[in-house]
Design a protein around this motif. Structure first.
Motif, PDB file in Angstrom:
ATOM      1  N   MET A   4     -14.749  -3.118  -4.709  1.00 34.81           N
ATOM      2  CA  MET A   4     -13.395  -2.634  -4.942  1.00 34.81           C
ATOM      3  C   MET A   4     -12.979  -1.721  -3.786  1.00 34.81           C
ATOM      4  O   MET A   4     -13.739  -0.875  -3.350  1.00 34.81           O
ATOM      5  N   ALA A   5     -11.758  -1.896  -3.340  1.00 39.25           N
ATOM      6  CA  ALA A   5     -11.261  -1.115  -2.212  1.00 39.25           C
ATOM      7  C   ALA A   5     -11.006   0.331  -2.626  1.00 39.25           C
ATOM      8  O   ALA A   5     -10.636   0.617  -3.750  1.00 39.25           O
ATOM      9  N   GLU A   6     -11.209   1.219  -1.684  1.00 36.04           N
ATOM     10  CA  GLU A   6     -10.988   2.640  -1.915  1.00 36.04           C
ATOM     11  C   GLU A   6      -9.499   2.940  -1.915  1.00 36.04           C
ATOM     12  O   GLU A   6      -8.755   2.479  -1.046  1.00 36.04           O
ATOM     13  N   LEU A   7      -9.042   3.726  -2.904  1.00 31.93           N
ATOM     14  CA  LEU A   7      -7.640   4.132  -2.960  1.00 31.93           C
ATOM     15  C   LEU A   7      -7.399   5.293  -2.014  1.00 31.93           C
ATOM     16  O   LEU A   7      -8.258   6.162  -1.839  1.00 31.93           O
ATOM     17  N   GLN A   8      -6.236   5.296  -1.403  1.00 40.61           N
ATOM     18  CA  GLN A   8      -5.794   6.394  -0.565  1.00 40.61           C
ATOM     19  C   GLN A   8      -4.428   6.834  -1.062  1.00 40.61           C
ATOM     20  O   GLN A   8      -3.718   6.062  -1.695  1.00 40.61           O
ATOM     21  N   ILE A   9      -4.059   8.060  -0.760  1.00 44.06           N
ATOM     22  CA  ILE A   9      -2.735   8.557  -1.100  1.00 44.06           C
ATOM     23  C   ILE A   9      -1.886   8.538   0.161  1.00 44.06           C
ATOM     24  O   ILE A   9      -2.275   9.087   1.191  1.00 44.06           O
ATOM     25  N   ALA A  10      -0.743   7.868   0.079  1.00 44.61           N
ATOM     26  CA  ALA A  10       0.192   7.816   1.203  1.00 44.61           C
ATOM     27  C   ALA A  10       1.363   8.737   0.908  1.00 44.61           C
ATOM     28  O   ALA A  10       1.812   8.838  -0.234  1.00 44.61           O
ATOM     29  N   GLU A  11       1.848   9.404   1.932  1.00 44.79           N
ATOM     30  CA  GLU A  11       3.047  10.232   1.828  1.00 44.79           C
ATOM     31  C   GLU A  11       3.993   9.821   2.937  1.00 44.79           C
ATOM     32  O   GLU A  11       3.631   9.864   4.114  1.00 44.79           O
ATOM     33  N   ILE A  12       5.196   9.417   2.544  1.00 44.68           N
ATOM     34  CA  ILE A  12       6.227   8.999   3.493  1.00 44.68           C
ATOM     35  C   ILE A  12       7.307  10.083   3.478  1.00 44.68           C
ATOM     36  O   ILE A  12       7.910  10.346   2.438  1.00 44.68           O
ATOM     37  N   PRO A  13       7.571  10.729   4.628  1.00 43.62           N
ATOM     38  CA  PRO A  13       8.523  11.845   4.642  1.00 43.62           C
ATOM     39  C   PRO A  13       9.966  11.418   4.941  1.00 43.62           C
ATOM     40  O   PRO A  13      10.234  10.351   5.481  1.00 43.62           O
ATOM     41  N   TYR A  14      10.880  12.311   4.556  1.00 42.28           N
ATOM     42  CA  TYR A  14      12.258  12.252   5.048  1.00 42.28           C
ATOM     43  C   TYR A  14      12.230  12.746   6.496  1.00 42.28           C
ATOM     44  O   TYR A  14      11.228  13.319   6.939  1.00 42.28           O
ATOM     45  N   GLU A  15      13.329  12.564   7.222  1.00 41.57           N
ATOM     46  CA  GLU A  15      13.386  13.027   8.611  1.00 41.57           C
ATOM     47  C   GLU A  15      13.156  14.529   8.734  1.00 41.57           C
ATOM     48  O   GLU A  15      12.610  14.995   9.729  1.00 41.57           O
ATOM     49  N   ASP A  16      13.565  15.290   7.693  1.00 41.72           N
ATOM     50  CA  ASP A  16      13.389  16.749   7.763  1.00 41.72           C
ATOM     51  C   ASP A  16      11.980  17.206   7.386  1.00 41.72           C
ATOM     52  O   ASP A  16      11.684  18.389   7.374  1.00 41.72           O
ATOM     53  N   GLY A  17      11.106  16.247   7.049  1.00 49.05           N
ATOM     54  CA  GLY A  17       9.723  16.580   6.729  1.00 49.05           C
ATOM     55  C   GLY A  17       9.403  16.641   5.245  1.00 49.05           C
ATOM     56  O   GLY A  17       8.240  16.652   4.865  1.00 49.05           O
ATOM     57  N   GLY A  18      10.435  16.703   4.385  1.00 50.94           N
ATOM     58  CA  GLY A  18      10.192  16.698   2.939  1.00 50.94           C
ATOM     59  C   GLY A  18       9.617  15.349   2.503  1.00 50.94           C
ATOM     60  O   GLY A  18       9.869  14.324   3.136  1.00 50.94           O
TER      61      GLY A  18
ATOM     62  N   ASP B 259      -8.333  -8.782   2.806  1.00 51.90           N
ATOM     63  CA  ASP B 259      -8.482  -9.277   4.173  1.00 51.90           C
ATOM     64  C   ASP B 259      -8.208  -8.184   5.220  1.00 51.90           C
ATOM     65  O   ASP B 259      -8.294  -8.424   6.419  1.00 51.90           O
ATOM     66  N   GLY B 260      -7.853  -6.980   4.739  1.00 50.26           N
ATOM     67  CA  GLY B 260      -7.665  -5.846   5.640  1.00 50.26           C
ATOM     68  C   GLY B 260      -6.391  -5.867   6.454  1.00 50.26           C
ATOM     69  O   GLY B 260      -6.236  -5.103   7.395  1.00 50.26           O
ATOM     70  N   THR B 261      -5.411  -6.702   6.055  1.00 50.97           N
ATOM     71  CA  THR B 261      -4.196  -6.841   6.863  1.00 50.97           C
ATOM     72  C   THR B 261      -2.996  -6.042   6.372  1.00 50.97           C
ATOM     73  O   THR B 261      -2.017  -5.891   7.091  1.00 50.97           O
ATOM     74  N   ARG B 262      -3.056  -5.539   5.130  1.00 53.57           N
ATOM     75  CA  ARG B 262      -1.882  -4.825   4.616  1.00 53.57           C
ATOM     76  C   ARG B 262      -2.297  -3.857   3.513  1.00 53.57           C
ATOM     77  O   ARG B 262      -3.342  -4.004   2.889  1.00 53.57           O
ATOM     78  N   TRP B 263      -1.421  -2.860   3.289  1.00 55.66           N
ATOM     79  CA  TRP B 263      -1.614  -1.891   2.225  1.00 55.66           C
ATOM     80  C   TRP B 263      -0.921  -2.400   0.971  1.00 55.66           C
ATOM     81  O   TRP B 263       0.178  -2.938   1.038  1.00 55.66           O
ATOM     82  N   ILE B 264      -1.551  -2.185  -0.177  1.00 59.74           N
ATOM     83  CA  ILE B 264      -1.008  -2.596  -1.467  1.00 59.74           C
ATOM     84  C   ILE B 264      -0.894  -1.353  -2.352  1.00 59.74           C
ATOM     85  O   ILE B 264      -1.873  -0.629  -2.541  1.00 59.74           O
ATOM     86  N   ARG B 265       0.306  -1.118  -2.893  1.00 61.53           N
ATOM     87  CA  ARG B 265       0.465  -0.007  -3.832  1.00 61.53           C
ATOM     88  C   ARG B 265      -0.351  -0.338  -5.086  1.00 61.53           C
ATOM     89  O   ARG B 265      -0.248  -1.423  -5.641  1.00 61.53           O
ATOM     90  N   ASP B 266      -1.132   0.639  -5.527  1.00 66.04           N
ATOM     91  CA  ASP B 266      -1.994   0.414  -6.686  1.00 66.04           C
ATOM     92  C   ASP B 266      -2.305   1.762  -7.311  1.00 66.04           C
ATOM     93  O   ASP B 266      -3.133   2.516  -6.800  1.00 66.04           O
ATOM     94  N   GLY B 267      -1.600   2.095  -8.367  1.00 70.28           N
ATOM     95  CA  GLY B 267      -1.767   3.390  -9.020  1.00 70.28           C
ATOM     96  C   GLY B 267      -0.446   4.133  -9.084  1.00 70.28           C
ATOM     97  O   GLY B 267       0.630   3.544  -9.026  1.00 70.28           O
ATOM     98  N   ARG B 268      -0.525   5.424  -9.156  1.00 73.36           N
ATOM     99  CA  ARG B 268       0.634   6.297  -9.343  1.00 73.36           C
ATOM    100  C   ARG B 268       1.604   6.216  -8.164  1.00 73.36           C
ATOM    101  O   ARG B 268       1.191   6.203  -7.003  1.00 73.36           O
ATOM    102  N   PHE B 269       2.912   6.198  -8.478  1.00 69.93           N
ATOM    103  CA  PHE B 269       3.976   6.191  -7.480  1.00 69.93           C
ATOM    104  C   PHE B 269       4.992   7.251  -7.871  1.00 69.93           C
ATOM    105  O   PHE B 269       5.391   7.329  -9.036  1.00 69.93           O
ATOM    106  N   THR B 270       5.419   8.055  -6.897  1.00 70.55           N
ATOM    107  CA  THR B 270       6.467   9.049  -7.121  1.00 70.55           C
ATOM    108  C   THR B 270       7.411   9.027  -5.925  1.00 70.55           C
ATOM    109  O   THR B 270       6.965   9.063  -4.776  1.00 70.55           O
ATOM    110  N   ALA B 271       8.716   8.964  -6.224  1.00 69.76           N
ATOM    111  CA  ALA B 271       9.756   9.090  -5.192  1.00 69.76           C
ATOM    112  C   ALA B 271      10.473  10.415  -5.440  1.00 69.76           C
ATOM    113  O   ALA B 271      10.575  10.864  -6.586  1.00 69.76           O
ATOM    114  N   TYR B 272      10.957  11.029  -4.364  1.00 68.57           N
ATOM    115  CA  TYR B 272      11.607  12.332  -4.460  1.00 68.57           C
ATOM    116  C   TYR B 272      13.013  12.275  -3.879  1.00 68.57           C
ATOM    117  O   TYR B 272      13.257  11.576  -2.900  1.00 68.57           O
ATOM    118  N   HIS B 273      13.910  13.051  -4.492  1.00 66.98           N
ATOM    119  CA  HIS B 273      15.242  13.256  -3.919  1.00 66.98           C
ATOM    120  C   HIS B 273      15.100  14.158  -2.690  1.00 66.98           C
ATOM    121  O   HIS B 273      14.097  14.880  -2.560  1.00 66.98           O
TER     122      HIS B 273
END
Length: 97
Positions: A1-15, A27-41
């Motif tokens: 089983m692949a190891e989960l990582q946490i990704a953070e994508i920022p706004y231009e201002d860094g938030g 196959d190691g070619t792409r990231w797949i969302r798997d688990g908790r997802f949160t989007a922020y205003h």
């Protein structure tokens, strides 16, 4: 089983715009969302939260207005809206008719 990582994508201002769990495809070619997802205003309030299963929305999801009040709530079943979804305006009033 692949190891989960946490990704953070920022706004231009860094938030933080998105924070989610992901894993590398077999196959190691792409990231797949798997688990908790949160989007922020942009103001930092939660905009949306839910869970991905193998790259597809699954289970309970909630969307929020930028004032923190709930905007929508419902279930996903393999990426498709399922069952009854409920909606509220930014003052918290039920708008489900």
């Amino acid at each position: 089983m692949a190891e989960l990582q946490i990704a953070e994508i920022p706004y231009e201002d860094g938030g933080i715009r998105y924070r989610y769990a992901r894993r590398l495809s077999e196959d190691g070619t792409r990231w797949i969302r798997d688990g908790r997802f949160t989007a922020y205003h942009p103001n930092g309030a939660i905009a949306s939260e839910g869970t991905y299963s193998d790259g597809i929305e699954q289970g309970l999801w909630r969307d929020y207005h930028d004032n923190g009040r709930i905007a929508a709530e419902g279930q996903y079943d393999r990426g498709q809206e399922s069952g009854v979804w409920r909606y509220w305006d930014s003052d918290g009033r039920d708008v489900n008719g």
